[in-house]
Design an enzyme around this catalytic site. Structure first.
Site, PDB file in Angstrom:
ATOM      1  N   CYS A   1      -2.505   0.057  -6.271  1.00 18.21           N
ATOM      2  CA  CYS A   1      -1.264  -0.284  -7.761  1.00 18.21           C
ATOM      3  C   CYS A   1      -0.073  -0.573  -6.991  1.00 18.21           C
ATOM      4  CB  CYS A   1      -1.092   1.069  -8.187  1.00 18.21           C
ATOM      5  SG  CYS A   1      -3.224   1.351  -9.559  1.00 18.21           S
TER       6      CYS A   1
HETATM    7  C1  UGA Z   1      -0.059   4.780  -8.997  1.00 23.83           C
HETATM    8  C2  UGA Z   1       1.588   4.860  -9.832  1.00 23.83           C
HETATM    9  O1  UGA Z   1       1.759   6.689  -9.687  1.00 23.83           O
HETATM   10  C3  UGA Z   1       0.628   5.217 -10.931  1.00 23.83           C
HETATM   11  O2  UGA Z   1       2.069   5.725 -12.092  1.00 23.83           O
HETATM   12  C4  UGA Z   1       0.977   3.754 -11.565  1.00 23.83           C
HETATM   13  O3  UGA Z   1      -0.475   4.591 -12.871  1.00 23.83           O
HETATM   14  C5  UGA Z   1      -1.089   3.690 -11.097  1.00 23.83           C
HETATM   15  O4  UGA Z   1      -0.281   2.966  -9.696  1.00 23.83           O
HETATM   16  C6  UGA Z   1      -1.226   2.461 -11.332  1.00 23.83           C
HETATM   17  O5  UGA Z   1      -0.649   1.102 -11.528  1.00 23.83           O
HETATM   18  O6  UGA Z   1      -2.535   1.977 -11.736  1.00 23.83           O
HETATM   19  P1  UGA Z   1      -2.297   5.819  -7.699  1.00 23.83           P
HETATM   20  O7  UGA Z   1      -1.664   4.326  -6.950  1.00 23.83           O
HETATM   21  O8  UGA Z   1      -3.271   6.282  -8.555  1.00 23.83           O
HETATM   22  O9  UGA Z   1      -0.799   5.565  -9.133  1.00 23.83           O
HETATM   23  O10 UGA Z   1      -1.007   6.854  -6.680  1.00 23.83           O
HETATM   24  P2  UGA Z   1      -0.210   7.480  -6.292  1.00 23.83           P
HETATM   25  O11 UGA Z   1      -0.121   8.989  -6.376  1.00 23.83           O
HETATM   26  O12 UGA Z   1       0.582   6.843  -7.137  1.00 23.83           O
HETATM   27  O13 UGA Z   1      -0.105   7.174  -4.788  1.00 23.83           O
HETATM   28  C7  UGA Z   1      -0.182   5.515  -3.997  1.00 23.83           C
HETATM   29  C8  UGA Z   1       0.587   6.161  -3.081  1.00 23.83           C
HETATM   30  O14 UGA Z   1       1.451   6.773  -2.641  1.00 23.83           O
HETATM   31  C9  UGA Z   1      -0.878   7.423  -2.044  1.00 23.83           C
HETATM   32  O15 UGA Z   1      -0.977   5.848  -0.853  1.00 23.83           O
HETATM   33  C10 UGA Z   1       0.127   8.123  -1.952  1.00 23.83           C
HETATM   34  O16 UGA Z   1      -0.780   8.516  -0.196  1.00 23.83           O
HETATM   35  C11 UGA Z   1       1.593   7.333  -1.526  1.00 23.83           C
HETATM   36  N1  UGA Z   1       2.373   8.561  -1.596  1.00 23.83           N
HETATM   37  C12 UGA Z   1       2.904   9.183  -2.788  1.00 23.83           C
HETATM   38  C13 UGA Z   1       3.049   8.894  -0.525  1.00 23.83           C
HETATM   39  O17 UGA Z   1       3.350   8.283   0.579  1.00 23.83           O
HETATM   40  N2  UGA Z   1       4.415   9.941  -0.716  1.00 23.83           N
HETATM   41  C14 UGA Z   1       4.534  10.487  -2.036  1.00 23.83           C
HETATM   42  O18 UGA Z   1       5.364  11.042  -2.078  1.00 23.83           O
HETATM   43  C15 UGA Z   1       3.219   9.442  -3.160  1.00 23.83           C
END
Ligand code: UGA
Length: 444
Positions: free
Chosen positions: A272
C-alpha cells in the site's frame, strides 16, 4: 438486513466479507480464480492473516458467507456490492485500473438484468475521479440505467492494516463515505450503522473525489510520519548517545502528534504505502502540481536501504564472501506478504557486493522463495539462520525474534554483530556483550 457482495478475494475483500458475515449479513464473496474460491469454500484463506481462518471457517459453516466464481451472479443475488479488486501499480508507478474497468462493466451487465435498485461501493484505492469517470460511466453504459436514479454509487476507502485486518475492520477510527448523491450516502451510512450498532465510529460524508483523496492522504501522511522519524533516527546515529526511541516516546506524548507510526526502522514497505505514495506523486503531477513533500517522503524511504547496507559494510569492512543472516523477510510481522518488503532490496544490495545470505522468516519463506529463488539460503529457525554468520540484520520484528538473547548471537555466529533494524532489543543488554548497531542510536 441488506444482502452484501464483495468482488475480489484479497485482504480487503475477504477480511471485510467475513466480518460482515459474522455480524449476520448474508454475504457473498466472488473471485475470478476458481482455485481461490475452492479454498475459501472449505474455510481456508488463500493468505495468512491472524483471526481470518477461524472467522472464515465459522461463517462458511453457518452459511452466512458464500464463495462463488463470477461477479455477475454475486451482484444479482445481493442488494449492495463492494468492489475490492486490486489496483496494482504500472511500471511507471501509475495505477493500473484494468480490474476496476472489468468489474464495473460486469456490474453494469448484471444491473441491466436486475429489477431492484443496487448500491455499488468502490473500496479499492483509486485515483481521484475514477469512481465518477470510470466506474459510473461503465455501469451506466452497460446497464442503460442512470446513477442516482436506478442504482446508487459510493466510494468508501478502507484503512485496515495487514496483520491487524480483522481488528481494524471491527474498530476503525472513522468511516469515510464519498457519495454520488444523498440517497447513495444515506444507504451506505445505514449499512454501517447496522454493522457497528452502538459503536458506530464517526462517519465523514463527502463527494466522490474527496473521499478518494482521503485514502491517499491518509496513507501518504502515515508514510511521511515514518520517514520523518527515520530522518531523525539518522541524525541520532551521528550524535554519540542520542536515541530515537526516546525522541519518539517524547513526541508521542504530544497529543497533536500521538505515539503511533513513530517506530524508526528500515522504512516502510508493503502493497500500500509504496504504491499509494508513488501514485499520489504521479496524479498530482498530472494535475500540474509537484508534491515535493510526498516526493521527499518517498526518497527518504529509499535512502533507508542504502544506509542499512552501509552499516553492514562499515562493520565488516568488506562484504565479499561474508555471511549475512537476515531475520525476517515479510514487509511487516504477522503476515506472509512479501510485496515491496524491505528485505528484498537489502538482500539484493548485499548480494551485489558479494555477500552470502541466509534468511529466516516464520511465515513468508515460500513467498520469498518465489522472489529470491536460489540466490539466498533459507533457514528453518532463527538459530539456524545465525549459524556461522558474520553479521545479522533484524529486518522484521516478529514476536519470536524479540525472545533472542545476546547469547544466541554469540554462541551461533562466527562474529556476533547485530544490526537491529526495528529497535526491538535493549541496547544496554546487548552492547555490553556484543557489537550491537541499531537504527537511530548514536554509538557512544
Ligand atoms: C497501510 C495502512 O496502515 C492502512 O491504514 C491502509 O488501509 C493500508 O496500508 C492500505 O492502504 O491498504 P499496511 O501496509 O497493511 O497498512 O501496514 P502498516 O502497518 O501500515 O505498515 C506499513 C509499513 O510501515 C510496514 O513496512 C511497517 O514495517 C512500516 N512501519 C509502520 C514502520 O516502519 N514504522 C511504524 O511506526 C509503522
Amino acid at each position: 438486513m441488506y444482502k452484501i457482495s464483495f468482488i475480489g478475494m484479497g485482504y480487503v475483500g475477504l477480511c471485510t466479507a467475513v466480518c460482515f458475515a459474522d455480524k449476520g449479513f448474508k454475504t457473498i464473496i466472488s473471485s475470478k480464480d476458481p482455485e481461490k474460491v475452492k479454498m475459501v469454500k472449505k474455510g481456508k484463506p488463500p493468505f495468512y492473516e491472524p483471526l481470518l481462518e477461524e472467522l472464515l471457517e465459522k461463517t462458511i459453516k453457518t452459511k452466512k458467507l458464500e464463495a462463488i466464481v463470477g461477479r455477475k451472479k454475486a451482484v444479482l443475488k445481493t442488494d449492495i456490492s463492494f468492489i475490492a479488486v486490486g489496483t496494482p501499480p504500472n511500471s511507471d508507478g501509475s495505477v493500473n485500473l484494468k480490474f476496476i474497468k472489468e468489474t464495473s462493466k460486469e456490474i453494469g451487465q448484471a444491473l441491466k438484468e436486475k429489477k431492484n435498485s443496487h448500491l455499488v461501493v468502490v473500496k479499492s484505492t483509486v485515483p481521484p475521479g475514477t469512481t465518477e469517470k470510470l466506474v459510473k460511466k461503465n455501469i451506466e453504459r452497460q446497464s442503460g440505467k442512470i446513477c442516482g436514479e436506478h442504482f446508487l454509487l459510493c466510494f468508501n476507502p478502507e484503512f485496515l492494516r495487514e496483520g491487524n485486518a480483522i481488528y481494524d475492520t471491527l474498530h476503525p477510527d472513522y468511516i469515510a463515505i464519498g457519495e454520488h448523491d444523498k440517497k447513495s450516502g444515506d444507504t451506505l451510512e445505514q449499512v454501517y450503522k447496522q454493522f457497528y450498532g452502538e459503536i458506530t465510529p464517526p462517519i465523514i460524508r463527502t463527494n466522490l473525489p474527496t473521499a478518494e483523496l482521503i485514502k491517499y492522504a491518509n496513507n501518504a501522511f502515515l508514510a511521511t510520519k515514518i520517514s520523518f522519524i527515520n530522518t531523525f533516527a539518522n541524525i541520532c546515529e551521528r550524535i554519540p548517545g542520542a536515541d530515537i526511541k526516546k525522541v519518539a516516546e517524547a513526541l508521542g506524548k504530544d497529543h497533536r502528534i500521538n505515539p503511533h507510526f513513530l517506530n524508526a526502522g528500515l522504512g516502510w514497505g508493503g502493497s500500500c504505502f509504496p504504491k499509494d505514495v508513488k501514485a499520489s506523486i504521479i496524479f498530482s503531477k498530472k494535475l500540474g502540481y509537484n508534491p515535493i513533500l510526498v516526493q521527499a517522503t518517498y526518497k527518504a524511504n529509499q535512502a533507508q536501504i542504502q544506509f542499512t547496507t552501509q552499516k553492514v559494510e562499515k562493520a565488516l569492512k568488506t562484504l565479499k564472501g561474508k555471511k549475512i543472516a537476515i531475520l525476517g523477510l515479510s514487509f511487516k510481522p504477522d503476515t506472509d506478504d512479501m510485496r515491496e518488503a524491505r528485505s528484498i532490496e537489502i538482500m539484493k544490495k548485499l548480494l551485489k557486493k558479494g555477500a552470502k545470505i541466509t534468511a529466516y522468516d516464520p511465515m513468508a519463506t515460500s513467498n520469498a522463495k518465489a522472489i529470491m529463488k536460489e540466490k539466498i539460503n533459507y533457514a528453518s529457525s532463527a538459530i539456524d539462520c545465525l549459524k556461522g554468520a558474520d553479521c545479522a540484520i533484524l529486518v522484521t520484528e516478529w514476536e519470536e525474534f524479540k525472545k533472542l538473547k545476546p547469547e544466541d548471537f554469540i554462541q551461533n555466529m562466527r562474529k556476533p554483530i547485530l544490526i537491529d533494524g526495528r529497535r526491538i532489543y535493549d541496547p544496554k543488554k546487548f552492547s555490553k556483550k556484543m557489537r550491537y548497531i541499531a537504527i537511530g542510536l548514536g554509538e557512544s
